[in-house]
Write an enzyme that holds these catalytic residues in place. Structure first.
Site, PDB file in Angstrom:
ATOM      1  N   LYS A 188       0.829  -1.210   0.000  1.00  0.00           N
ATOM      2  CA  LYS A 188       0.000   0.000   0.000  1.00  0.00           C
ATOM      3  C   LYS A 188       0.865   1.262   0.000  1.00  0.00           C
ATOM      4  O   LYS A 188       1.951   1.274   0.568  1.00  0.00           O
ATOM      5  CB  LYS A 188      -0.900   0.008   1.237  1.00  0.00           C
ATOM      6  CG  LYS A 188      -1.890  -1.139   1.257  1.00  0.00           C
ATOM      7  CD  LYS A 188      -2.672  -1.190   2.554  1.00  0.00           C
ATOM      8  CE  LYS A 188      -1.831  -1.577   3.742  1.00  0.00           C
ATOM      9  NZ  LYS A 188      -2.602  -1.837   4.950  1.00  0.00           N
ATOM     10  N   THR A 221      -8.278   9.374   8.661  1.00  0.00           N
ATOM     11  CA  THR A 221      -7.979   8.131   7.934  1.00  0.00           C
ATOM     12  C   THR A 221      -7.821   6.957   8.902  1.00  0.00           C
ATOM     13  O   THR A 221      -7.137   5.988   8.591  1.00  0.00           O
ATOM     14  CB  THR A 221      -6.691   8.289   7.103  1.00  0.00           C
ATOM     15  OG1 THR A 221      -5.639   8.690   8.002  1.00  0.00           O
ATOM     16  CG2 THR A 221      -6.838   9.297   5.988  1.00  0.00           C
ATOM     17  N   GLY A 223      -8.305   3.640  10.335  1.00  0.00           N
ATOM     18  CA  GLY A 223      -8.931   2.386   9.880  1.00  0.00           C
ATOM     19  C   GLY A 223      -8.837   2.116   8.388  1.00  0.00           C
ATOM     20  O   GLY A 223      -9.474   1.182   7.886  1.00  0.00           O
ATOM     21  N   THR A 224      -8.021   2.890   7.670  1.00  0.00           N
ATOM     22  CA  THR A 224      -7.926   2.671   6.214  1.00  0.00           C
ATOM     23  C   THR A 224      -7.383   1.279   5.886  1.00  0.00           C
ATOM     24  O   THR A 224      -7.900   0.601   4.996  1.00  0.00           O
ATOM     25  CB  THR A 224      -7.006   3.706   5.525  1.00  0.00           C
ATOM     26  OG1 THR A 224      -5.782   3.773   6.251  1.00  0.00           O
ATOM     27  CG2 THR A 224      -7.637   5.059   5.443  1.00  0.00           C
ATOM     28  N   GLY A 225      -6.320   0.870   6.607  1.00  0.00           N
ATOM     29  CA  GLY A 225      -5.685  -0.416   6.302  1.00  0.00           C
ATOM     30  C   GLY A 225      -6.630  -1.583   6.572  1.00  0.00           C
ATOM     31  O   GLY A 225      -6.750  -2.509   5.752  1.00  0.00           O
ATOM     32  N   CYS A 226      -7.337  -1.536   7.709  1.00  0.00           N
ATOM     33  CA  CYS A 226      -8.285  -2.606   8.049  1.00  0.00           C
ATOM     34  C   CYS A 226      -9.389  -2.670   7.005  1.00  0.00           C
ATOM     35  O   CYS A 226      -9.779  -3.753   6.546  1.00  0.00           O
ATOM     36  CB  CYS A 226      -8.920  -2.343   9.423  1.00  0.00           C
ATOM     37  SG  CYS A 226      -7.717  -2.167  10.745  1.00  0.00           S
TER      38      CYS A 226
HETATM   39  N1  LIG Z   1      -5.160  10.357   2.195  1.00  0.00           N
HETATM   40  C1  LIG Z   1      -5.494   9.320   1.420  1.00  0.00           C
HETATM   41  N2  LIG Z   1      -6.208   9.513   0.282  1.00  0.00           N
HETATM   42  C2  LIG Z   1      -6.569   8.483  -0.520  1.00  0.00           C
HETATM   43  N3  LIG Z   1      -6.228   7.186  -0.248  1.00  0.00           N
HETATM   44  C3  LIG Z   1      -5.519   6.928   0.867  1.00  0.00           C
HETATM   45  C4  LIG Z   1      -5.111   7.974   1.769  1.00  0.00           C
HETATM   46  N4  LIG Z   1      -4.414   7.399   2.812  1.00  0.00           N
HETATM   47  C5  LIG Z   1      -4.395   6.080   2.563  1.00  0.00           C
HETATM   48  N5  LIG Z   1      -5.036   5.786   1.397  1.00  0.00           N
HETATM   49  C6  LIG Z   1      -5.278   4.453   0.841  1.00  0.00           C
HETATM   50  O1  LIG Z   1      -5.871   3.689   1.882  1.00  0.00           O
HETATM   51  C7  LIG Z   1      -5.434   2.350   1.816  1.00  0.00           C
HETATM   52  C8  LIG Z   1      -4.731   1.988   3.128  1.00  0.00           C
HETATM   53  O2  LIG Z   1      -3.393   2.423   3.014  1.00  0.00           O
HETATM   54  P1  LIG Z   1      -2.392   2.792   4.175  1.00  0.00           P
HETATM   55  O3  LIG Z   1      -1.030   2.738   3.572  1.00  0.00           O
HETATM   56  O4  LIG Z   1      -2.837   4.079   4.796  1.00  0.00           O
HETATM   57  O5  LIG Z   1      -2.661   1.582   5.143  1.00  0.00           O
HETATM   58  P2  LIG Z   1      -2.260   1.413   6.654  1.00  0.00           P
HETATM   59  O6  LIG Z   1      -1.075   2.254   6.972  1.00  0.00           O
HETATM   60  O7  LIG Z   1      -2.144  -0.038   6.888  1.00  0.00           O
HETATM   61  O8  LIG Z   1      -3.524   1.973   7.372  1.00  0.00           O
HETATM   62  P3  LIG Z   1      -3.694   2.321   8.929  1.00  0.00           P
HETATM   63  O9  LIG Z   1      -3.240   3.756   9.032  1.00  0.00           O
HETATM   64  O10 LIG Z   1      -5.159   2.129   9.120  1.00  0.00           O
HETATM   65  O11 LIG Z   1      -2.836   1.360   9.698  1.00  0.00           O
HETATM   66  C9  LIG Z   1      -4.517   2.263   0.581  1.00  0.00           C
HETATM   67  O12 LIG Z   1      -5.266   1.889  -0.545  1.00  0.00           O
HETATM   68  C10 LIG Z   1      -4.020   3.690   0.446  1.00  0.00           C
HETATM   69  O13 LIG Z   1      -3.579   3.954  -0.865  1.00  0.00           O
HETATM   70  C1  LIG Z   2      -7.841  -3.155  16.884  1.00  0.00           C
HETATM   71  C2  LIG Z   2      -7.015  -2.502  15.852  1.00  0.00           C
HETATM   72  N1  LIG Z   2      -6.580  -3.221  14.795  1.00  0.00           N
HETATM   73  C3  LIG Z   2      -5.825  -2.652  13.832  1.00  0.00           C
HETATM   74  C4  LIG Z   2      -5.482  -1.306  13.916  1.00  0.00           C
HETATM   75  C5  LIG Z   2      -4.605  -0.687  12.838  1.00  0.00           C
HETATM   76  O1  LIG Z   2      -5.173   0.378  12.246  1.00  0.00           O
HETATM   77  C6  LIG Z   2      -5.977  -0.582  15.025  1.00  0.00           C
HETATM   78  N2  LIG Z   2      -5.700   0.751  15.169  1.00  0.00           N
HETATM   79  N3  LIG Z   2      -6.733  -1.198  15.976  1.00  0.00           N
END
Ligand SMILES: Nc1ncnc2c1ncn2[C@@H]1O[C@H](COP(=O)(O)OP(=O)(O)OP(=O)(O)O)[C@@H](O)[C@H]1O
Ligand SMILES: Cc1ncc(CO)c(N)n1
Length: 287
Positions: A188, A221, A223-226
């Site tokens: 990502k 943002t 929870g984007t990764g989940c």
């Molecule tokens: N500001 C943004 N605008 C558009 N897309 C975004 C933005 N931030 C993240 N994304 C997208 O959201 C998804 C999750 O990416 P990210 O790299 O933020 O994951 P993560 O770091 O695991 O998330 P988290 O912060 O929840 O742990 C990817 O598809 C990324 O391209």
């Molecule tokens: C419970 C839980 N799982 C995953 C993440 C990662 O975003 C978080 N902040 N909290």
């Protein structure tokens, strides 16, 4: 997977299992997973691996669920309801990783999305080092798709983050991650620099695919990764390919970020119901 009670009949709805921690703030973890499953018209089940006291400002406390109770939850779901796909999030201890790997193998769950969660956005560790090593060694080889961000990819590969900056370097890192056993890797781009968030998919069909979306100027943002991994798992449960699943998941997250809600004093949550709004994809963030 083996489906003892359906005697060869397909499930009436696609089923997706979240194996994840609880976020009391409702934005990440299994709360994000279940909302995503619902929006994508799949039936969600959940195995809770940890409780977190968490809000928009960060993580205040973490408590792991005993591994035996994680194993029992897995058995309860998989021996009765069954699943068409599963997704792992926060797996806080090595014992929990082992319980998950064992159940996934025993029940023949082959559409597994592993989100290699390590820290919360604010930097708090959610997973200990031993657990992260166990995830790399015993869970990644079972994964249909793994969805690391750049820091997680670097930790899995044992390389420095300044070695994985450009798109070429990220594609190489994604290919190196295939060596750890998953059938596909979506690296990502949320943490990379630039006006676009570009995610790199390798392994699904031998080639490389790039999923790009404008970087939306919002701090909400959480929870984007989940959400991305859950959406991909829901699409796999519906029978989509890894490439199709990643494309839909990317669009789903972008829509949910565009409608993210400024709740709390820090990073607010996504609005998962954005997917229902006509014309929402690609629109500007809520101010
Ligand atoms: N500001 C943004 N605008 C558009 N897309 C975004 C933005 N931030 C993240 N994304 C997208 O959201 C998804 C999750 O990416 P990210 O790299 O933020 O994951 P993560 O770091 O695991 O998330 P988290 O912060 O929840 O742990 C990817 O598809 C990324 O391209
Ligand atoms: C419970 C839980 N799982 C995953 C993440 C990662 O975003 C978080 N902040 N909290």
């Amino acid at each position: 997977m083996k489906d003892p009670h359906r005697q060869g009949r397909p499930s009436p709805v696609p089923r997706v299992l979240a194996i994840a921690g609880s976020d009391s703030g409702g934005g990440a973890g299994l709360q994000a997973d279940l909302k995503t499953f619902q929006e994508l018209e799949t039936y969600g089940t959940c195995v809770v691996t940890a409780l977190t006291a968490q809000n928009s400002l960060g993580v205040q406390r973490v408590s792991a669920v005993p591994a035996t109770l994680v194993a029992d939850q897995l058995e309860s779901v998989l021996a009765d309801i069954g699943t068409d796909a599963a997704k792992t999030g926060m797996l806080p201890t090595a014992d929990i990783v082992a319980a998950v790997a064992s159940a996934i193998r025993r029940h023949g769950v082959d559409r597994l999305v592993v989100d290699p969660v390590r820290t919360a956005t604010a930097g708090t560790a959610l997973v200990n080092d031993e657990a992260f090593g166990a995830l790399r060694d015993i869970l990644l080889p079972l994964a249909a798709l793994v969805t690391p961000n750049v820091p997680e990819a670097c930790a899995l590969l044992g390389v420095r983050e300044d070695e994985v900056r450009t798109l070429d370097e990220r594609e190489s890192a994604a290919r190196a991650l295939l060596g750890l056993g998953p059938r596909a890797v979506l690296l990502k781009g949320g943490h990379a620099a630039g006006d676009e968030c570009v995610d790199v998919l390798v392994g699904a069909d031998g080639g490389t695919r790039f999923f790009a979306a404008p970087r939306l100027p919002t701090r909400h943002t959480h929870g984007t990764g989940c959400t991305l991994a859950a959406a991909a798992a829901a699409c796999l449960a519906r029978g989509h390919s890894a490439a199709e699943a990643c494309g839909t998941a990317k669009a789903f997250v972008a829509a949910a970020i565009a409608r993210a809600v400024p709740l709390g004093r820090g990073a607010g949550p996504l609005w998962h119901a954005a997917w229902r709004e006509p014309g929402i994809r690609g629109s500007a963030p809520r101010t």
